[in-house]
Design an enzyme around this catalytic site. Structure first.
Site: not given
Ligand code: OSB
Ligand code: MG
Length: 370
Positions: A135, A161, A189, A291
């Site tokens: 991420s 991401k 996201d 996470g």
């Protein structure tokens, strides 16, 4: 064995780089660890709440308070406590899923160690290693973002991401897609940063062939997500909205999500996380493991969960080094095939190393049981 007490240990782990999302910037992971103790054993849990209630309403001081003032006293009468007792006894208390999940995790670790069973075997995990995504936070500039993504890809991460927010969405996605090509597994996201009125703007992400868009709208806006999903070709994935297996079933039935991010802390524990997995599997909805910048304790448990069969997309289960120069457990590493190994030892299969724990502890509280 009878539980004699629970130690709450707050640790502060510096992140290797600031992590910026649409809801804030983190530079240090302020985490609450729980150690459940018996005469000859212990079990560890990690509370995934942040210092500030920005991702969800929970925050570290609040978790410590509800644990010491309400949850641990409610459990204290049962020194033979098992994980399902934790869930049942805490069910009358509203909310606080991250605090509940932390104590459930510690009791699971304790009891599974007593029977030399790994968490992944207990949950029904089938994979020996799981594909790791990363991420990537919001950056000050696109060149800086491209360098960061390049670094992760050269380390072997198999999926990227990008965190997005209004003003940092189409252009960074375009830049990453153009630079790294169509084969890159790419998703975004938004952590609730948009509104349904932004549908036309978000549709501009469609040409970039993203795996999914995660939680663009507020967590209580299931109908909005369903409406938005109908207007986008990018698959909709919910994170913040999926607070239970029931919420997952509702979101699926409404057409608000076609892929689900599972975070045990957000749903109140690993037992409920498995139910979310099962509900999604029964509906043909793929899941992946989210996470919360966990230390090695929470990371071990997430890897065990991510070994279940319906985790068919790479998770935010990156290696320890993506977050910390020094983790508090033995570090989880990225294998050459872009996967991280699922722990196989008893319980979580990982525990804090005394030196690292001592270095990072900021506060310790002992709560006697019974
Ligand atoms: O929304 O998935 C999220 C981190 C903290 C809070 C919320 C989120 C995240 C991440 C990072 O995206 C996931 C990780 O690498 O642990
Ligand atoms: Mg998310």
């Amino acid at each position: 064995m009878r539980i004699t007490g629970v130690e709450l240990r707050r640790v502060a782990l510096p992140l290797v780089a600031p992590f910026r999302t649409s809801f804030g910037t983190e530079t240090v992971r302020d985490a609450l660890l729980l150690r459940v103790v018996t005469d000859d054993g212990e079990g560890w849990g990690e509370c995934v709440a942040d210092s500030d209630p920005r991702y969800s309403s929970e925050y570290v001081d609040g978790c410590r308070d509800v644990l010491t003032r309400h949850f641990l006293p409610a459990l204290g009468g049962d020194p033979g406590l098992r994980a399902w007792d934790v869930e049942r006894r805490l069910a009358p208390f509203k909310g606080h899923p991250m605090a509940k999940a932390a104590i459930e995790m510690a009791v699971l670790d304790l009891r599974l160690r007593e029977t030399a069973t790994s968490l992944t075997d207990f949950l029904g995990g089938v994979a020996e290693a799981v594909p790791a995504g990363v991420s990537v936070g919001i950056m000050d500039s696109i060149p800086e973002l491209l360098d960061a993504v390049d670094g992760y890809l050269s380390q072997g991460y198999v999926r990227i991401k990008l965190k997005i927010e209004p003003g940092w969405d189409v252009e960074p996605v375009r830049a990453v897609r153009e630079r790294f090509g169509d084969a890159l597994a790419l998703q975004v996201d938004a952590n609730t940063a948009y509104r349904l009125a932004d549908a036309r703007h978000l549709a501009r992400l469609d040409p970039f062939d993203l795996l999914l868009i995660e939680q663009p709208l507020p967590e209580d806006d299931l109908r909005g997500h369903a409406a938005l999903a109908r207007r986008l070709s990018t698959p909709m994935c919910l994170d913040e909205s999926i607070v239970s297996a029931r919420a997952a079933a509702d979101a699926i039935a409404l057409g608000a999500t076609s892929i689900v991010n599972i975070k045990p802390g957000r749903v109140g524990g690993y037992l409920e996380a498995r139910r979310v997995h099962d509900v999604c599997a029964a509906n043909g909805v793929a899941v992946w493991c989210g996470g919360m910048l966990e230390t090695g304790v929470g990371r071990a448990a997430n890897l065990a969960l991510a070994a279940l069969p319906n985790f068919t997309l790479p998770g935010d289960t990156s290696a320890s080094a993506r977050y910390y120069a020094r983790d508090i457990t033995a570090p989880f590493v990225l294998e050459a095939d872009g996967r991280v190994r699922v722990p196989t030892g008893p319980g979580l299969g990982a525990a804090p190393l005394p030196d690292a724990l001592a270095e990072y502890t900021t506060e310790t509280t002992w709560v006697p049981f019974g």
